[in-house]
Design a protein around this motif. Structure first.
Motif, mmCIF file in Angstrom:
data_model
loop_
_atom_site.group_PDB
_atom_site.id
_atom_site.type_symbol
_atom_site.label_atom_id
_atom_site.label_comp_id
_atom_site.label_asym_id
_atom_site.label_seq_id
_atom_site.Cartn_x
_atom_site.Cartn_y
_atom_site.Cartn_z
ATOM 1 N N LEU A 30 29.540 40.635 38.423
ATOM 2 C CA LEU A 30 29.722 41.328 37.169
ATOM 3 C C LEU A 30 29.053 42.840 37.265
ATOM 4 C CD1 LEU A 30 28.832 38.484 34.882
ATOM 5 C CD2 LEU A 30 30.925 39.502 34.859
ATOM 6 N N CYS A 31 28.021 42.781 37.868
ATOM 7 C CA CYS A 31 27.321 44.158 38.076
ATOM 8 C C CYS A 31 28.299 45.119 38.786
ATOM 9 C CB CYS A 31 26.174 44.031 38.981
ATOM 10 S SG CYS A 31 24.672 43.306 38.006
ATOM 11 N N ARG A 32 28.948 44.503 39.970
ATOM 12 C CA ARG A 32 30.079 45.545 40.506
ATOM 13 C C ARG A 32 31.199 46.015 39.641
ATOM 14 N NH1 ARG A 32 32.025 41.814 43.863
ATOM 15 N NH2 ARG A 32 33.855 41.457 42.604
ATOM 16 N N VAL A 33 31.615 45.157 38.804
ATOM 17 C CA VAL A 33 32.518 45.629 37.642
ATOM 18 C C VAL A 33 32.014 46.510 36.611
ATOM 19 C CG1 VAL A 33 34.169 45.030 35.904
ATOM 20 C CG2 VAL A 33 34.137 43.616 38.001
ATOM 21 N N SER A 40 38.805 46.779 32.412
ATOM 22 C CA SER A 40 40.043 46.242 32.207
ATOM 23 C C SER A 40 40.946 47.583 32.748
ATOM 24 C CB SER A 40 40.426 45.958 31.017
ATOM 25 O OG SER A 40 41.822 45.510 31.049
ATOM 26 N N ARG A 41 42.150 47.484 33.475
ATOM 27 C CA ARG A 41 42.684 48.468 33.847
ATOM 28 C C ARG A 41 44.410 48.330 33.425
ATOM 29 N NH1 ARG A 41 41.388 51.405 39.163
ATOM 30 N NH2 ARG A 41 40.122 52.626 37.786
ATOM 31 N N PHE A 42 44.609 47.274 32.557
ATOM 32 C CA PHE A 42 46.032 46.904 31.968
ATOM 33 C C PHE A 42 46.588 48.077 31.189
ATOM 34 C CE2 PHE A 42 45.229 42.283 33.136
ATOM 35 C CZ PHE A 42 46.397 42.061 33.669
ATOM 36 N N THR A 208 35.234 31.180 33.377
ATOM 37 C CA THR A 208 34.842 32.516 33.222
ATOM 38 C C THR A 208 34.586 32.836 31.746
ATOM 39 O OG1 THR A 208 37.042 33.074 32.871
ATOM 40 C CG2 THR A 208 36.451 33.136 35.274
ATOM 41 N N GLY A 209 34.286 31.776 31.017
ATOM 42 C CA GLY A 209 34.285 31.881 29.585
ATOM 43 C C GLY A 209 35.238 31.370 28.971
ATOM 44 N N GLU A 210 36.263 32.508 29.123
ATOM 45 C CA GLU A 210 37.590 32.115 28.735
ATOM 46 C C GLU A 210 38.616 32.712 29.966
ATOM 47 O OE1 GLU A 210 38.978 30.199 26.436
ATOM 48 O OE2 GLU A 210 37.067 30.253 24.973
ATOM 49 N N LEU A 257 35.839 41.836 34.287
ATOM 50 C CA LEU A 257 34.807 41.000 34.392
ATOM 51 C C LEU A 257 35.146 39.599 34.445
ATOM 52 C CD1 LEU A 257 33.030 42.419 31.118
ATOM 53 C CD2 LEU A 257 32.096 42.668 33.746
ATOM 54 N N GLU A 258 36.029 39.012 33.778
ATOM 55 C CA GLU A 258 36.620 37.746 34.040
ATOM 56 C C GLU A 258 37.007 37.306 35.390
ATOM 57 O OE1 GLU A 258 37.668 36.633 29.264
ATOM 58 O OE2 GLU A 258 39.138 37.631 30.844
#
Length: 433
Positions: A30-33, A40-42, A208-210, A257-258
């Motif tokens: 998560l820290c890396r992201v 997000s890159r969509f 991943t939560g969702e 993140l997910e």
């Protein structure tokens, strides 16, 4: 020894340990992201970023490799996965899709997104997946697909269901939200039909939560799923796509993140699965010694993922009904950390057969006119009356119970406390009469 439900002391008051599967690797990911500045890159246009960012594309490759399939398409939930998969079949308004009555509601409502009609088939006595004989009896000229559910972690009857589908030219969509890592012969659950749908919801094996995935070996189905996931209508022209059926797209995209957490979690799955199986088989053997309890039966040539541990109760043998017995067991046991608001994690019946929900009983999904059940494009007459799936109704009302008190890090001492509660209630069941 007096039962706790009658004022006695419970078997245990200390809470059961939480199912914690997050650690330093997830924190680092998560820290890396976050440090990258790209959450997000969509882009919802025909562009390199139509396929998402580096974490999304990496987890898709890794998930596909784990399952041994060509394509894994990430989404934001298994519900979204089911909606994408149904749309990818090219289902037409007024066509029918055979579904299970004994599952989470999205497995049965997914056809409605495309104005198709869900048709419920009954479940098996011992494995609780769709019963092949019941499925075949529901097929009509309007049937487009079968949504099978690997319920509780048990793969469906792949040989018989797939044979039926092939004979009638139907798609098989496998909802394996509860069965990641389960196997049929040498194939993993999710790869047994045309498409498989997975969940990364917070109470699943890994999460991943969702989040979720659609997997397939079919290049065309994979592309349709990717389009539906990400604003298909804005993409098809520049992508050179001429197939426009169900190409109204959605935003079902997974974040970076997910995806980064999902990559870590996938590595944990085999160990977590092995521990669940070990714990459930220990409990299965011990609980089956209580005369009124029937153990989980595992289909030949399969492995069970044990999302929960399902068992059956025989009122005639016990002399007391299932619900009364299970409430007494729950009174002997504590809550589970992080899930205190959900009560003791033992329950009766699982879910009411879905066709008994108000939407199906009133045949009303879109608007107030009964669409799609009475729409002009539907020339069938679907039956949602009580009694159409007698096995599912009996499991819900009388026989099935399940528990979650076998997830890691439950120790043998923890499991033995569960067993003590069941035996205490059994040995003192006359107090319940």
């Amino acid at each position: 020894m007096k039962l706790a439900i009658k004022g006695g002391n419970p078997v245990r008051t200390e809470k059961f340990p939480a199912y914690r599967i997050m650690g330093d690797r997830e924190k680092e990911a998560l820290c890396r992201v976050i440090d990258s500045g790209v959450l997000s890159r969509f882009l919802g246009v025909w562009h390199d970023d139509f396929y998402g960012g580096p974490e999304v594309q990496a987890v898709e490759r890794e998930w596909a490799a784990f399952l041994g399939v060509k394509h894994a398409i990430s989404v934001n939930s298994c519900t979204s996965a089911l909606y994408c998969a149904v749309g990818a079949t090219g289902v037409e308004p007024g066509e029918e899709i055979i579904v299970s009555p004994y599952t989470m509601s999205a497995s049965a409502t997914a056809p409605l997104v495309y104005n198709a009609v869900p048709v419920f088939a009954d479940i098996e006595e011992d494995h609780y997946c769709l019963d092949p004989d019941s499925v075949e009896s529901r097929i009509t000229s309007r049937t487009r697909a079968i949504i099978v559910v690997d319920i509780f972690g048990q793969p469906y009857d792949r040989d018989r269901i797939n044979h039926i589908a092939q004979k009638h030219g139907l798609y098989v969509i496998e909802d394996c939200a509860q069965a990641p890592g389960a196997t049929w012969k040498d194939k993993k659950a999710g790869t047994l039909g045309h498409m498989g749908c997975f969940s990364l919801n917070y109470h699943k094996h890994i999460h991943t939560g969702e989040g979720g995935f659609v997997v397939t070996d079919d290049d065309e189905l994979a592309m349709r799923v990717r389009l539906i996931r990400n604003h298909a209508e804005a993409v098809v022209e520049k992508a050179g796509r001429t197939y426009l059926n169900n190409m109204i797209g959605f935003n079902y995209r997974m974040t970076e993140l997910e995806a980064s957490v999902a990559r870590c979690q996938l590595d944990r799955l085999p160990d977590l699965l092995e521990k669940r199986q070990e714990n459930c088989l220990y409990l299965n053997d011990a609980l089956s010694e209580i005369p009124a309890i029937k153990p989980t039966f595992i289909r030949p040539d399969t492995t069970h993922a044990f999302y929960v541990h399902p068992l059956k109760f025989d009122r005639a043998v016990a002399g007391v009904d299932r619900d009364t017995f299970i409430e007494a067991v729950k009174a002997e046991l504590p809550l589970t950390e992080l899930r205190e608001g959900e009560g003791v994690k033992v329950s009766s019946g699982y879910c009411k057969p879905l066709y008994l929900q108000p939407m199906f009983q009133n045949k009303m999904a879109y608007g107030s006119g009964g669409c799609p059940f009475v729409a002009p494009w539907y020339d069938g007459e679907v039956d949602y009356s009580k009694g159409i799936c007698p096995v599912a109704e009996r499991m819900y009302g009388e026989e099935l119970f399940l528990h979650e008190l076998m997830r890691p890090p439950m120790t043998k001492d923890d499991l033995d406390d569960v067993l003590k509660a069941f035996w205490k209630v059994w040995d003192n069941r006359e107090e319940l009469l």
